[in-house]
Design an enzyme around this catalytic site. Structure first.
Site, PDB file in Angstrom:
ATOM      1  N   ARG A 164       0.833  -1.209   0.000  1.00  0.00           N
ATOM      2  CA  ARG A 164       0.000   0.000   0.000  1.00  0.00           C
ATOM      3  C   ARG A 164       0.867   1.259   0.000  1.00  0.00           C
ATOM      4  O   ARG A 164       0.542   2.254  -0.637  1.00  0.00           O
ATOM      5  CB  ARG A 164      -0.937   0.025   1.211  1.00  0.00           C
ATOM      6  N   GLU A 207       2.157   1.572  -3.413  1.00  0.00           N
ATOM      7  CA  GLU A 207       1.057   2.069  -4.238  1.00  0.00           C
ATOM      8  C   GLU A 207       0.858   3.575  -4.034  1.00  0.00           C
ATOM      9  O   GLU A 207       0.657   4.323  -5.000  1.00  0.00           O
ATOM     10  CB  GLU A 207      -0.217   1.307  -3.868  1.00  0.00           C
ATOM     11  N   SER A 258      15.274  14.748   2.929  1.00  0.00           N
ATOM     12  CA  SER A 258      16.206  13.782   3.503  1.00  0.00           C
ATOM     13  C   SER A 258      15.483  12.651   4.224  1.00  0.00           C
ATOM     14  O   SER A 258      14.506  12.882   4.941  1.00  0.00           O
ATOM     15  CB  SER A 258      17.130  14.489   4.496  1.00  0.00           C
TER      16      SER A 258
END
Length: 156
Positions: free
Chosen positions: A96, A99, A122
């Site tokens: 997820r 995604e 960073s």
């Protein structure tokens, strides 16, 4: 003297030992982290092989988990980072996040550059927090805060 790992193998094996001890002792990462002086996210990442722990924290978590002196020493080494092998992750939770970056990565990049200019956020000078909050429509929501220092690109 700070030591560095050259392969992920030793820390991966230690991670398996840590997770096993955590389960056997029925501990949460929060309970293991208590008193380290470090954030929950940092200590959890260290226990999962992604960061080195300071000596005091390494000794404290090792004691809680019943780990030996070799584990204390290994927890203080700089690991080979990256817990996701090549390719698309298969774990549903990790996928997820993959995604989310697939869908919103270009948007995040565009907005970071628009607000800050050419550069990066960073992951070294970085803080991570996760909170569980009620969803007004029922259930719960996860609020994940990624707080990284902006580092501008410097022409040379």
């Amino acid at each position: 003297m700070t030591q560095s790992q050259v392969t992920p193998n030793a820390r991966e094996a230690l991670t398996e030992t840590i997770v096993d001890a955590k389960v056997r002792k029925n501990l949460t990462f929060e309970a293991i982290n208590e008193g380290t002086g470090l954030s929950l996210a940092y200590t959890t990442a260290a226990l999962l092989g992604q960061h080195a722990l300071p000596e005091k924290a390494a000794k404290l978590v090792a004691e809680r988990l019943g780990l030996d002196d070799d584990a204390v020493r290994l927890l203080q080494t700089i690991p080979v980072r990256g817990s996701i092998p090549g390719g698309v992750p298969t774990d549903p939770t990790v996928y997820r996040f993959y995604e989310m970056v697939q869908v919103y990565g270009s948007t995040l990049k565009a907005l970071v550059h628009e607000k800050f200019g050419d550069g990066i956020i960073s992951a070294i000078n970085f803080k991570l927090d996760i909170q569980k909050v009620p969803d007004p429509e029922g259930g719960e929501r996860a609020v994940i805060t990624l707080n990284g220092k902006y580092l501008p690109t410097k022409p040379f």
